[in-house]
Motif scaffolding. Structure first.
Motif, mmCIF file in Angstrom:
data_model
loop_
_atom_site.group_PDB
_atom_site.id
_atom_site.type_symbol
_atom_site.label_atom_id
_atom_site.label_comp_id
_atom_site.label_asym_id
_atom_site.label_seq_id
_atom_site.Cartn_x
_atom_site.Cartn_y
_atom_site.Cartn_z
ATOM 1 N N MET A 279 0.842 -1.185 0.000
ATOM 2 C CA MET A 279 0.000 0.000 0.000
ATOM 3 C C MET A 279 0.886 1.247 0.000
ATOM 4 N N ALA A 280 0.599 2.167 -0.879
ATOM 5 C CA ALA A 280 1.409 3.382 -1.011
ATOM 6 C C ALA A 280 1.080 4.365 0.101
ATOM 7 N N SER A 281 2.117 5.067 0.550
ATOM 8 C CA SER A 281 1.917 6.094 1.574
ATOM 9 C C SER A 281 1.390 7.372 0.913
ATOM 10 N N GLY A 282 1.052 8.351 1.745
ATOM 11 C CA GLY A 282 0.488 9.602 1.232
ATOM 12 C C GLY A 282 1.403 10.308 0.244
ATOM 13 N N TRP A 283 2.690 10.384 0.567
ATOM 14 C CA TRP A 283 3.613 11.078 -0.340
ATOM 15 C C TRP A 283 3.753 10.312 -1.651
ATOM 16 N N GLN A 284 3.705 8.970 -1.602
ATOM 17 C CA GLN A 284 3.828 8.178 -2.829
ATOM 18 C C GLN A 284 2.600 8.359 -3.720
ATOM 19 N N ARG A 285 1.418 8.426 -3.105
ATOM 20 C CA ARG A 285 0.200 8.673 -3.892
ATOM 21 C C ARG A 285 0.273 10.046 -4.564
ATOM 22 N N LYS A 286 0.791 11.033 -3.846
ATOM 23 C CA LYS A 286 0.892 12.376 -4.416
ATOM 24 C C LYS A 286 1.917 12.423 -5.546
ATOM 25 N N VAL A 287 2.991 11.642 -5.438
ATOM 26 C CA VAL A 287 3.966 11.562 -6.533
ATOM 27 C C VAL A 287 3.288 10.983 -7.762
ATOM 28 N N ALA A 288 2.530 9.891 -7.570
ATOM 29 C CA ALA A 288 1.868 9.219 -8.687
ATOM 30 C C ALA A 288 0.822 10.108 -9.346
ATOM 31 N N SER A 289 0.142 10.932 -8.549
ATOM 32 C CA SER A 289 -0.919 11.776 -9.105
ATOM 33 C C SER A 289 -0.443 13.173 -9.489
ATOM 34 N N GLY A 290 0.825 13.482 -9.198
ATOM 35 C CA GLY A 290 1.337 14.823 -9.491
ATOM 36 C C GLY A 290 0.895 15.854 -8.481
ATOM 37 N N GLY A 291 0.440 15.404 -7.308
ATOM 38 C CA GLY A 291 -0.043 16.314 -6.274
ATOM 39 C C GLY A 291 1.075 17.053 -5.561
ATOM 40 N N HIS A 292 0.685 18.103 -4.866
ATOM 41 C CA HIS A 292 1.640 18.904 -4.100
ATOM 42 C C HIS A 292 1.843 18.288 -2.727
ATOM 43 N N TRP A 293 3.053 18.408 -2.215
ATOM 44 C CA TRP A 293 3.372 17.918 -0.883
ATOM 45 C C TRP A 293 3.193 19.014 0.145
ATOM 46 N N ASP A 294 2.873 18.583 1.347
ATOM 47 C CA ASP A 294 2.975 19.492 2.483
ATOM 48 C C ASP A 294 4.164 19.011 3.320
ATOM 49 N N GLU A 295 4.426 19.660 4.435
ATOM 50 C CA GLU A 295 5.588 19.297 5.242
ATOM 51 C C GLU A 295 5.520 17.855 5.747
ATOM 52 N N ARG A 296 4.316 17.400 6.048
ATOM 53 C CA ARG A 296 4.156 16.027 6.543
ATOM 54 C C ARG A 296 4.527 15.010 5.467
ATOM 55 N N ASP A 297 4.099 15.261 4.217
ATOM 56 C CA ASP A 297 4.455 14.371 3.102
ATOM 57 C C ASP A 297 5.968 14.353 2.903
ATOM 58 N N ALA A 298 6.554 15.538 2.907
ATOM 59 C CA ALA A 298 7.996 15.645 2.679
ATOM 60 C C ALA A 298 8.776 14.952 3.785
ATOM 61 N N ALA A 299 8.354 15.139 5.026
ATOM 62 C CA ALA A 299 9.048 14.506 6.146
ATOM 63 C C ALA A 299 8.969 12.985 6.030
ATOM 64 N N ALA A 300 7.825 12.458 5.608
ATOM 65 C CA ALA A 300 7.673 11.009 5.445
ATOM 66 C C ALA A 300 8.564 10.491 4.316
ATOM 67 N N ALA A 301 8.627 11.237 3.214
ATOM 68 C CA ALA A 301 9.484 10.829 2.095
ATOM 69 C C ALA A 301 10.949 10.877 2.499
ATOM 70 N N LEU A 302 11.344 11.905 3.229
ATOM 71 C CA LEU A 302 12.730 12.008 3.686
ATOM 72 C C LEU A 302 13.083 10.876 4.650
ATOM 73 N N LYS A 303 12.139 10.522 5.511
ATOM 74 C CA LYS A 303 12.368 9.415 6.437
ATOM 75 C C LYS A 303 12.538 8.104 5.662
ATOM 76 N N ALA A 304 11.692 7.889 4.649
ATOM 77 C CA ALA A 304 11.796 6.675 3.829
ATOM 78 C C ALA A 304 13.125 6.648 3.073
ATOM 79 N N TRP A 305 13.547 7.808 2.556
ATOM 80 C CA TRP A 305 14.832 7.877 1.846
ATOM 81 C C TRP A 305 15.979 7.516 2.781
ATOM 82 N N ARG A 306 16.003 8.108 3.968
ATOM 83 C CA ARG A 306 17.089 7.842 4.909
ATOM 84 C C ARG A 306 17.094 6.372 5.342
ATOM 85 N N ALA A 307 15.900 5.809 5.551
ATOM 86 C CA ALA A 307 15.811 4.403 5.952
ATOM 87 C C ALA A 307 16.267 3.464 4.833
#
Length: 118
Positions: free
Chosen positions: A1-29
């Motif tokens: 199941m895709a997370s919120g930031w991944q769904r927004k990437v797929a749909s071309g949606g804009h990120w908020d700070e929460r999306d960005a923080a989740a993506a950064l956490k996934a990148w670091r992990a």
């Protein structure tokens, strides 16, 4: 199941700070390079790098900073208002202050002052 930031990437949606923080956490992990992680997720590396830098930057509050204005002039000619701020050797002239925010003027003044324009 895709997370919120991944769904927004797929749909071309804009990120908020929460999306960005989740993506950064996934990148670091992932322990992958920024470019490799972004390729894997169909994301532009510039987007993630921008958020990394933005979220890492210390908050400066409401956008105001102390500056020393050595002279100021507000003039009105034919209903055109101009503002001139002199910060030592640097001058900021705004021909139509209604077209820029006070925060923008403050950030320019702060940058000039911190760069040594005295």
């Amino acid at each position: 199941m895709a997370s919120g930031w991944q769904r927004k990437v797929a749909s071309g949606g804009h990120w908020d700070e929460r999306d960005a923080a989740a993506a950064l956490k996934a990148w670091r992990a992932s322990r992958r390079s920024l470019a490799g992680f972004c390729r894997q997720h169909g994301l532009h590396a510039q987007r993630l790098a921008w958020w990394r830098d933005r979220l890492a930057a210390p908050s400066t509050g409401p956008g105001l900073a102390p500056v020393t204005v050595t002279s100021a002039l507000i003039s009105s000619v034919d209903d055109i208002v101009a503002v001139r701020l002199v910060l030592g050797a640097a001058t900021i002239e705004v021909l139509d202050p209604t077209r820029v925010s006070p925060e923008w003027i403050s950030s320019v003044a702060t940058l000039l002052q911190s760069s040594g324009a005295r």
